[in-house]
Design an enzyme around this catalytic site. Structure first.
Site, PDB file in Angstrom:
ATOM      1  N   GLY A 124      57.698  27.460  38.145  1.00 54.81           N
ATOM      2  CA  GLY A 124      56.861  26.495  38.856  1.00 54.81           C
ATOM      3  C   GLY A 124      57.020  25.074  38.326  1.00 54.81           C
ATOM      4  N   THR A 125      57.165  24.947  37.018  1.00 50.16           N
ATOM      5  CA  THR A 125      57.283  23.610  36.425  1.00 50.16           C
ATOM      6  C   THR A 125      58.528  22.897  36.943  1.00 50.16           C
ATOM      7  OG1 THR A 125      56.122  24.380  34.455  1.00 50.16           O
ATOM      8  CG2 THR A 125      57.446  22.377  34.210  1.00 50.16           C
ATOM      9  N   SER A 138      55.994  30.509  41.662  1.00 50.74           N
ATOM     10  CA  SER A 138      56.480  31.032  40.389  1.00 50.74           C
ATOM     11  C   SER A 138      56.337  32.546  40.359  1.00 50.74           C
ATOM     12  CB  SER A 138      55.665  30.398  39.262  1.00 50.74           C
ATOM     13  OG  SER A 138      56.051  30.919  38.028  1.00 50.74           O
ATOM     14  N   THR A 157      74.306  29.075  36.747  1.00 50.61           N
ATOM     15  CA  THR A 157      74.570  30.473  37.099  1.00 50.61           C
ATOM     16  C   THR A 157      73.247  31.188  37.409  1.00 50.61           C
ATOM     17  OG1 THR A 157      76.520  30.467  35.721  1.00 50.61           O
ATOM     18  CG2 THR A 157      75.602  32.635  36.241  1.00 50.61           C
ATOM     19  N   CYS A 189      47.687  26.344  29.896  1.00 52.72           N
ATOM     20  CA  CYS A 189      48.514  25.276  29.343  1.00 52.72           C
ATOM     21  C   CYS A 189      47.685  24.293  28.541  1.00 52.72           C
ATOM     22  CB  CYS A 189      49.259  24.565  30.475  1.00 52.72           C
ATOM     23  SG  CYS A 189      50.084  25.721  31.555  1.00 52.72           S
ATOM     24  N   ASN A 232      44.387  26.018  39.626  1.00 54.80           N
ATOM     25  CA  ASN A 232      44.581  27.055  38.613  1.00 54.80           C
ATOM     26  C   ASN A 232      43.365  27.269  37.720  1.00 54.80           C
ATOM     27  OD1 ASN A 232      45.852  24.390  38.115  1.00 54.80           O
ATOM     28  ND2 ASN A 232      45.866  25.096  35.993  1.00 54.80           N
ATOM     29  N   GLN A 278      49.599  29.140  42.179  1.00 53.63           N
ATOM     30  CA  GLN A 278      48.466  30.070  42.010  1.00 53.63           C
ATOM     31  C   GLN A 278      48.124  30.823  43.297  1.00 53.63           C
ATOM     32  OE1 GLN A 278      46.840  31.041  39.315  1.00 53.63           O
ATOM     33  NE2 GLN A 278      47.905  29.670  37.913  1.00 53.63           N
ATOM     34  N   HIS A 323      56.113  34.779  37.779  1.00 55.16           N
ATOM     35  CA  HIS A 323      55.282  35.519  36.806  1.00 55.16           C
ATOM     36  C   HIS A 323      53.795  35.488  37.134  1.00 55.16           C
ATOM     37  CE1 HIS A 323      53.662  32.209  34.057  1.00 55.16           C
ATOM     38  NE2 HIS A 323      54.557  31.539  34.756  1.00 55.16           N
TER      39      HIS A 323
END
Ligand code: PLP
Length: 408
Positions: free
Chosen positions: A69-70, A220, A258, A350, A170, A200, A222
């Site tokens: 996401g970042t 994202s 890659t 974070c 979030n 989120q 995860h």
């Protein structure tokens, strides 16, 4: 262990784990190569692109895999800025110091509109653009964390090239009216790109019409049961966006490096599982959220952050609980919860560890000492009634102990 920090990250779904395994060992072919060994890697990336696109109603060729996401947020903002600047450089005639005025609309450094409650991945990138001369408007939310379309429209300037409003917050779970905002912006100016950080919300709530409304969307893996270190940026076909990671010709030459085939395959599988079971997942998480919140609210001095209505998941993420508890420090409560085997968070993952009260809680008007008593519990469909009941009972004891210690 009771895991109630699913906004920070999620446990990997069994299907996602299985989808990754072949590409961690035997199927090690480079997805960009032409020989037989690469064929399954290539197929896995192609399949994941379709699986990820389906959640937002996009075409597979509009999905670009990133490291998370970042990176997607960085790419959306910096890529939009560079594309805009390149387009301007043909037409503009800046003064010798490069800071020519654009009549009545600020400088020619360009302008973006975002919100004061975005994730740091977005806010720090916006600050970076400011250091390059871009003006940034940070819209203030109302007391529940909502941004509305008229605020955005009022902030548009002649040199605005991007609007970025997150899909769901979030920390406090507020779901923004992003499609309405995107339509309003496009009805005023078709050339302004609309980005949303959906990290989120993707796989948590239904976003299947989003590709019709927004130009760029970050997600994202995860956060929805996939592996860490992989994400995506949806880039609407035909829009101008400069590349962010430069190098080889992977991802149609727009994101070099890659391919992380195992990660991408896991992300695709997790997205497919979420999409297929979204209604059941939303229903289950809403039920657990309401149950836990009702018990937490039995403790005196609890303020709910963000909008809340029992059974509703249209305004608040189904699995999100964010509260401020008077007379305690969230950080102390977290340590005590951890000793009892309960994982939660104060503010976003974070920022935990940082002493500053959360920028989101400040933006919705919480006083500093209220914000210090904030706790976030984020549930998944894997949680059980027994877990939420135990968490509430343990929290109640912890609050009493902390208040006794603080003589509150
Ligand atoms: N945006 C939001 C709203 C988030 O909640 C997060 C992570 O918590 C991110 C961006 C960053 O995503 P990632 O961890 O994949 O880099």
């Amino acid at each position: 262990m009771i895991y109630l920090d699913n906004a920070a990250t999620t446990q990997i779904e069994e299907t996602a784990f299985s989808a990754m395994l072949p590409f961690l060992k035997g199927e090690y072919g480079n997805a960009s190569a032409v020989y037989e060994l690469a064929r399954n890697s290539k197929r896995a990336v192609f399949n994941a692109r379709k699986q990820c696109a389906a959640l937002i109603g996009a075409a597979p060729n509009e999905i670009f895999f990133t490291s998370g996401g970042t990176e997607s947020d960085n790419w959306a903002l910096i890529g939009a800025y560079e594309a805009w600047k390149n387009q301007q450089s043909g037409a503009d005639h800046p003064s010798s110091d490069g800071s020519a005025e654009c009549a009545g609309s600020g400088t020619r450094g360009g302008h973006i509109i975002t919100t004061a409650i975005e994730h740091h991945a977005l806010l720090r990138t916006a600050e970076y653009l400011e250091s390059l001369g871009v003006s940034v408007t940070y819209l203030k939310p109302d007391s529940e964390g909502f941004i509305n379309a008229s605020q955005v429209i009022e902030a548009i300037r002649e040199d605005t090239f991007l609007v970025s409003v997150m899909t769901a917050n979030n920390e406090i779970g507020t779901i923004e009216p992003v499609c309405e905002i995107a339509d309003a912006v496009h009805s005023v100016r078709k050339d302004i790109l609309v980005h949303t950080d959906a990290v989120q919300a993707y796989g948590q709530i239904c976003l299947d019409a989003f590709a019709k409304h927004v130009d760029l969307l970050s997600a994202s893996s995860h956060k929805l049961g996939g592996p860490k270190g992989v994400g995506m940026l949806y880039v609407r076909d035909g829009i101008r966006l400069a590349p962010f990671i430069r190098g080889g010709m992977q991802e149609s030459g727009r994101r070099a490096g890659t391919e992380n085939v195992a990660g991408i395959a896991g992300f695709g599988a997790a997205a497919e599982v979420s999409f297929a079971g979204i209604d059941a997942k939303i229903g289950r998480e809403t039920e657990l959220r309401d149950r836990l919140l009702a018990k937490i609210c039995d403790i005196t001095g609890v303020i709910i952050n963000g909008p809340y209505e029992k059974g509703d998941y249209s305004k608040r993420l189904p699995g999100n609980i964010s509260v401020c508890i008077k007379g305690i420090e969230g950080e102390s409560a977290l340590i005590m919860l951890d000793r009892e085997g309960i994982c939660a968070s104060s503010g976003s993952a974070c920022t935990s560890g940082a002493r500053e009260p959360s920028h989101v809680l400040k933006a919705i008007g919480r006083a500093d000492d209220e914000a210090k008593g904030s706790l976030r519990f984020t549930l998944s469909h894997h949680n059980t009634e027994e877990e939420v009941d135990r968490a509430a009972a343990v929290l109640s004891e912890i609050v009493s102990k902390l208040r006794a210690r603080n003589r509150f």
